[in-house]
Design an enzyme around this catalytic site. Structure first.
Site, PDB file in Angstrom:
ATOM      1  N   LYS A  52       0.814  -1.215   0.000  1.00 19.89           N
ATOM      2  CA  LYS A  52       0.000   0.000   0.000  1.00 19.89           C
ATOM      3  C   LYS A  52       0.846   1.264   0.000  1.00 19.89           C
ATOM      4  O   LYS A  52       0.335   2.355   0.212  1.00 19.89           O
ATOM      5  CB  LYS A  52      -0.913  -0.023   1.227  1.00 19.89           C
ATOM      6  CG  LYS A  52      -1.872  -1.209   1.206  1.00 19.89           C
ATOM      7  CD  LYS A  52      -2.703  -1.265   2.455  1.00 19.89           C
ATOM      8  CE  LYS A  52      -3.559  -2.524   2.441  1.00 19.89           C
ATOM      9  NZ  LYS A  52      -4.340  -2.661   3.671  1.00 19.89           N
ATOM     10  N   ARG A 254     -10.896  -5.204  11.908  1.00 18.89           N
ATOM     11  CA  ARG A 254     -11.724  -4.977  10.723  1.00 18.89           C
ATOM     12  C   ARG A 254     -12.762  -6.079  10.619  1.00 18.89           C
ATOM     13  O   ARG A 254     -12.553  -7.192  11.091  1.00 18.89           O
ATOM     14  CB  ARG A 254     -10.856  -4.971   9.442  1.00 18.89           C
ATOM     15  CG  ARG A 254      -9.723  -3.964   9.436  1.00 18.89           C
ATOM     16  CD  ARG A 254     -10.185  -2.528   9.287  1.00 18.89           C
ATOM     17  NE  ARG A 254     -10.946  -2.312   8.064  1.00 18.89           N
ATOM     18  CZ  ARG A 254     -10.395  -2.065   6.870  1.00 18.89           C
ATOM     19  NH1 ARG A 254      -9.099  -2.017   6.742  1.00 18.89           N
ATOM     20  NH2 ARG A 254     -11.152  -1.871   5.809  1.00 18.89           N
TER      21      ARG A 254
END
Ligand SMILES: [Zn+2]
Length: 264
Positions: A52, A254
């Site tokens: 990322k 998450r």
């Protein structure tokens, strides 16, 4: 937060617009002004992504490292005149008619080559890094098989595999019938090779289409958000394969989605 395919797409766009060209860099907001001066007016030598994070390497051997984090955003403009600055623009990149604004990144720093190496060492293997792909996949398998942590957590750890986020985590586990709580070391080498190869495939589809499509029959189509995935955001709905109710729980901070029957 964008998953790896998005970051690779941006790195590709930067290469397309700026590679081999002199890039003017400013910081309309001011927070990046001093560092911008160290690379502004330099030729962009390389633009690449690992997981990322994105790296812009300039002719003077300095590299700009960017991590968008949760709030960071890119905006590309094609304009003969300088676009009006809207909001908090941390950095603006310009060459010719192309202007790119960066807002709200978690990391935006200019570093030298040894510091780049240090960051790269820390990052886990990236399925989109083609060279050397086999070494990358071996690193992934080794890291997972030496850990007793649940595979659903390992896939979110950027030191184990970089570029995978919440959508691909859920979908990869479903596609391979893996129960998310399985400890890494309980998975076979063959299972992990297959998961790795599948992550390469899915991320490539993501780079190509910009969508996280994980159902093979829809790869070449333009499915709506509701149709793209097997389990992601489908809690309480029947599994597309077996009809069981899709489950949800929090794992690695998450939401995790999975089918208790297909992934038993
Ligand atoms: Zn199922």
């Amino acid at each position: 937060m964008p998953e790896g395919h998005t970051v690779h797409r941006i790195a590709n766009s930067f290469a397309q617009h700026f590679l081999g060209k002199t890039v003017t860099i400013s910081s309309p907001q001011g927070r990046f002004a001093k560092e911008a001066r160290a690379i502004s007016g330099q030729v962009l030598r390389r633009s690449y992504a690992v997981g990322k994070q994105m790296f812009l390497e300039f002719e003077n051997d300095l590299t700009l490292r960017i991590h968008l984090g949760i709030y960071g955003k890119w905006q590309f403009h094609d304009s003969k005149t300088k676009p009006k600055v809207v909001g908090q623009v941390r950095a603006r990149f310009s060459h010719g008619q192309t202007h790119v604004d960066l807002r709200g990144p978690t990391v935006c720093e200019v570093i030298d080559q040894p510091a780049v190496e240090e960051v790269l060492q820390r990052l886990g293997p990236d399925p989109l890094n083609p060279n050397p792909r086999e070494a990358e996949s071996n690193r992934f398998i080794k890291k997972v098989r030496s850990s007793s942590t649940e595979i659903g957590r390992l896939l979110m750890n950027q030191e184990v595999i970089s570029g995978i986020g919440n959508v691909y985590r859920a979908e990869l586990l479903f596609r391979h019938g893996v129960e998310p709580h399985t400890p890494g070391k309980a998975l076979s080498e063959q299972q992990l090779i297959e998961i790795w190869q599948d992550s390469v495939r899915l991320l490539k589809v993501g780079v190509k289409t910009s969508f996280m499509i994980t159902r093979d029959e829809l790869f070449a189509k333009h499915p709506s958000k509701e149709d793209r995935n097997w389990v992601y955001k489908r809690e309480g709905q029947p599994c597309r394969s077996c009809g069981a109710e899709i489950k949800i729980e929090l794992m690695a901070s998450r939401k995790l989605y999975w089918c208790p029957t297909c992934q038993a």
